[in-house]
Design a protein around this motif. Structure first.
Motif, PDB file in Angstrom:
ATOM      1  N   GLY A 118       0.818  -1.218   0.000  1.00  0.00           N
ATOM      2  CA  GLY A 118       0.000   0.000   0.000  1.00  0.00           C
ATOM      3  C   GLY A 118       0.848   1.263   0.000  1.00  0.00           C
ATOM      4  O   GLY A 118       0.515   2.249  -0.665  1.00  0.00           O
ATOM      5  N   VAL A 119       1.945   1.239   0.740  1.00  0.00           N
ATOM      6  CA  VAL A 119       2.874   2.371   0.740  1.00  0.00           C
ATOM      7  C   VAL A 119       3.497   2.529  -0.644  1.00  0.00           C
ATOM      8  O   VAL A 119       3.545   3.625  -1.207  1.00  0.00           O
ATOM      9  N   ALA A 120       3.956   1.417  -1.224  1.00  0.00           N
ATOM     10  CA  ALA A 120       4.583   1.466  -2.556  1.00  0.00           C
ATOM     11  C   ALA A 120       3.597   1.975  -3.609  1.00  0.00           C
ATOM     12  O   ALA A 120       3.928   2.854  -4.415  1.00  0.00           O
ATOM     13  N   VAL A 121       2.382   1.456  -3.597  1.00  0.00           N
ATOM     14  CA  VAL A 121       1.374   1.899  -4.563  1.00  0.00           C
ATOM     15  C   VAL A 121       1.012   3.362  -4.307  1.00  0.00           C
ATOM     16  O   VAL A 121       0.842   4.134  -5.256  1.00  0.00           O
ATOM     17  N   GLY A 122       0.943   3.763  -3.052  1.00  0.00           N
ATOM     18  CA  GLY A 122       0.662   5.171  -2.730  1.00  0.00           C
ATOM     19  C   GLY A 122       1.707   6.106  -3.311  1.00  0.00           C
ATOM     20  O   GLY A 122       1.388   7.169  -3.854  1.00  0.00           O
ATOM     21  N   ILE A 123       2.964   5.706  -3.227  1.00  0.00           N
ATOM     22  CA  ILE A 123       4.047   6.515  -3.801  1.00  0.00           C
ATOM     23  C   ILE A 123       3.923   6.564  -5.322  1.00  0.00           C
ATOM     24  O   ILE A 123       4.068   7.619  -5.942  1.00  0.00           O
ATOM     25  N   ILE A 124       3.627   5.427  -5.936  1.00  0.00           N
ATOM     26  CA  ILE A 124       3.426   5.405  -7.389  1.00  0.00           C
ATOM     27  C   ILE A 124       2.259   6.312  -7.779  1.00  0.00           C
ATOM     28  O   ILE A 124       2.360   7.114  -8.716  1.00  0.00           O
ATOM     29  N   ARG A 125       1.147   6.182  -7.076  1.00  0.00           N
ATOM     30  CA  ARG A 125      -0.036   6.988  -7.385  1.00  0.00           C
ATOM     31  C   ARG A 125       0.258   8.482  -7.256  1.00  0.00           C
ATOM     32  O   ARG A 125      -0.098   9.272  -8.122  1.00  0.00           O
ATOM     33  N   LYS A 126       0.902   8.858  -6.166  1.00  0.00           N
ATOM     34  CA  LYS A 126       1.136  10.284  -5.897  1.00  0.00           C
ATOM     35  C   LYS A 126       2.193  10.871  -6.830  1.00  0.00           C
ATOM     36  O   LYS A 126       1.971  11.924  -7.438  1.00  0.00           O
ATOM     37  N   PHE A 127       3.329  10.195  -6.935  1.00  0.00           N
ATOM     38  CA  PHE A 127       4.455  10.809  -7.639  1.00  0.00           C
ATOM     39  C   PHE A 127       4.541  10.484  -9.117  1.00  0.00           C
ATOM     40  O   PHE A 127       5.110  11.259  -9.874  1.00  0.00           O
ATOM     41  N   PHE A 159       7.222  11.663   1.421  1.00  0.00           N
ATOM     42  CA  PHE A 159       8.258  11.025   0.604  1.00  0.00           C
ATOM     43  C   PHE A 159       8.720  11.955  -0.514  1.00  0.00           C
ATOM     44  O   PHE A 159       7.921  12.529  -1.244  1.00  0.00           O
ATOM     45  N   GLU A 160      10.035  12.071  -0.636  1.00  0.00           N
ATOM     46  CA  GLU A 160      10.675  12.787  -1.740  1.00  0.00           C
ATOM     47  C   GLU A 160      11.874  11.970  -2.170  1.00  0.00           C
ATOM     48  O   GLU A 160      12.410  11.186  -1.397  1.00  0.00           O
ATOM     49  N   ALA A 174       3.730   7.089 -16.360  1.00  0.00           N
ATOM     50  CA  ALA A 174       4.464   7.893 -15.375  1.00  0.00           C
ATOM     51  C   ALA A 174       4.511   9.350 -15.813  1.00  0.00           C
ATOM     52  O   ALA A 174       5.145   9.689 -16.799  1.00  0.00           O
ATOM     53  N   GLN A 175       3.827  10.181 -15.067  1.00  0.00           N
ATOM     54  CA  GLN A 175       3.782  11.610 -15.356  1.00  0.00           C
ATOM     55  C   GLN A 175       4.864  12.317 -14.558  1.00  0.00           C
ATOM     56  O   GLN A 175       4.595  12.969 -13.560  1.00  0.00           O
ATOM     57  N   ILE A 176       6.084  12.175 -15.004  1.00  0.00           N
ATOM     58  CA  ILE A 176       7.214  12.738 -14.277  1.00  0.00           C
ATOM     59  C   ILE A 176       7.646  14.019 -14.937  1.00  0.00           C
ATOM     60  O   ILE A 176       7.773  14.104 -16.154  1.00  0.00           O
ATOM     61  N   ASN A 177       7.889  15.020 -14.128  1.00  0.00           N
ATOM     62  CA  ASN A 177       8.466  16.269 -14.628  1.00  0.00           C
ATOM     63  C   ASN A 177       9.985  16.076 -14.571  1.00  0.00           C
ATOM     64  O   ASN A 177      10.587  16.097 -13.521  1.00  0.00           O
ATOM     65  N   PHE A 178      10.588  15.873 -15.733  1.00  0.00           N
ATOM     66  CA  PHE A 178      12.009  15.573 -15.765  1.00  0.00           C
ATOM     67  C   PHE A 178      12.893  16.805 -15.563  1.00  0.00           C
ATOM     68  O   PHE A 178      14.095  16.701 -15.552  1.00  0.00           O
ATOM     69  N   GLU A 179      12.278  17.968 -15.432  1.00  0.00           N
ATOM     70  CA  GLU A 179      13.070  19.132 -15.064  1.00  0.00           C
ATOM     71  C   GLU A 179      13.577  18.950 -13.632  1.00  0.00           C
ATOM     72  O   GLU A 179      14.623  19.451 -13.274  1.00  0.00           O
ATOM     73  N   LYS A 180      12.785  18.254 -12.837  1.00  0.00           N
ATOM     74  CA  LYS A 180      13.190  17.903 -11.490  1.00  0.00           C
ATOM     75  C   LYS A 180      13.446  16.407 -11.493  1.00  0.00           C
ATOM     76  O   LYS A 180      12.857  15.679 -12.272  1.00  0.00           O
ATOM     77  N   LYS A 181      14.299  15.965 -10.621  1.00  0.00           N
ATOM     78  CA  LYS A 181      14.472  14.528 -10.476  1.00  0.00           C
ATOM     79  C   LYS A 181      13.291  13.997  -9.687  1.00  0.00           C
ATOM     80  O   LYS A 181      12.706  14.702  -8.894  1.00  0.00           O
ATOM     81  N   VAL A 182      12.986  12.718  -9.902  1.00  0.00           N
ATOM     82  CA  VAL A 182      11.846  12.099  -9.210  1.00  0.00           C
ATOM     83  C   VAL A 182      12.107  12.124  -7.714  1.00  0.00           C
ATOM     84  O   VAL A 182      13.159  11.777  -7.260  1.00  0.00           O
TER      85      VAL A 182
END
Length: 182
Positions: A118-127, A159-160, A174-182
């Motif tokens: 649940g923690v792992a999926v929460g991180i995936i969902r959020k970030f 989590f950061e 994965a909607q990552i803003n690559f201007e910032k690191k994940v």
């Protein structure tokens, strides 16, 4: 039933099994698979990778043999709880695997498919998917049977990561803003 007809197959998914992502790649979550679940895993999921997030140090030989026979890569991400000293590194290790489309389809499981996964999926969902904190908390509550661990939810919220990833291997969800690191 005549002898030339096949018996219907019965597939039993692992405890708390559910798709997490089913777009350009498939990511699933569950509790620890048991031998009764192996036909479901083999015949329905076509996995390349299994990620176990948990505290069992000795993976049953029967499970490892099944994964080897099916040519499924197995990774153990050690985690007793989100209070562990090394939890941030463990979640970064999980993200590295999830952020490489070559690992898909993936089954990510913990012992019961509740808190650790649940923690792992929460991180995936959020970030990676941009879910709201309220949505993450709601899904966590559904899979934990309403038993929310406040420390888990706080960990997800706070989590950061400064994870570096290969942009060419990141799956489309994965909607990552690559201007910032994940």
């Amino acid at each position: 039933m005549s002898s030339d007809k096949k018996k219907p197959s019965h597939f039993i998914p692992p405890l708390n099994f559910s798709p997490v992502i089913s777009t350009d790649v498939s990511l699933y979550r569950s509790g620890y698979p048991m031998p009764i679940n192996y036909p479901f895993i083999r015949d329905q999921l076509n996995l390349k990778t299994v990620i176990y997030i948990g505290d069992k140090k000795d993976t049953p030989a029967e499970y490892l043999d099944f994964l080897k026979d099916e040519k499924i890569k197995f990774y153990h991400i050690p985690m007793e709880s989100c209070r562990d000293i090394g939890i941030k590194e463990s979640m970064n290790d999980m993200l590295k695997l999830v952020l490489n489309f070559e690992n898909y389809p993936i089954l990510m499981h913990s012992n019961k498919g509740k808190h650790r996964v649940g923690v792992a999926v929460g991180i995936i969902r959020k970030f990676l998917q941009g879910w709201s904190t309220a949505g993450v908390y709601q899904e966590y509550g559904i899979f934990s049977g309403g038993l929310k661990d406040e420390a888990d939810l706080e960990f997800i919220t706070m989590f950061e990561s400064q994870l570096e990833v290969n942009k060419s291997k990141v799956p489309g969800f994965a909607q990552i803003n690559f201007e910032k690191k994940v």
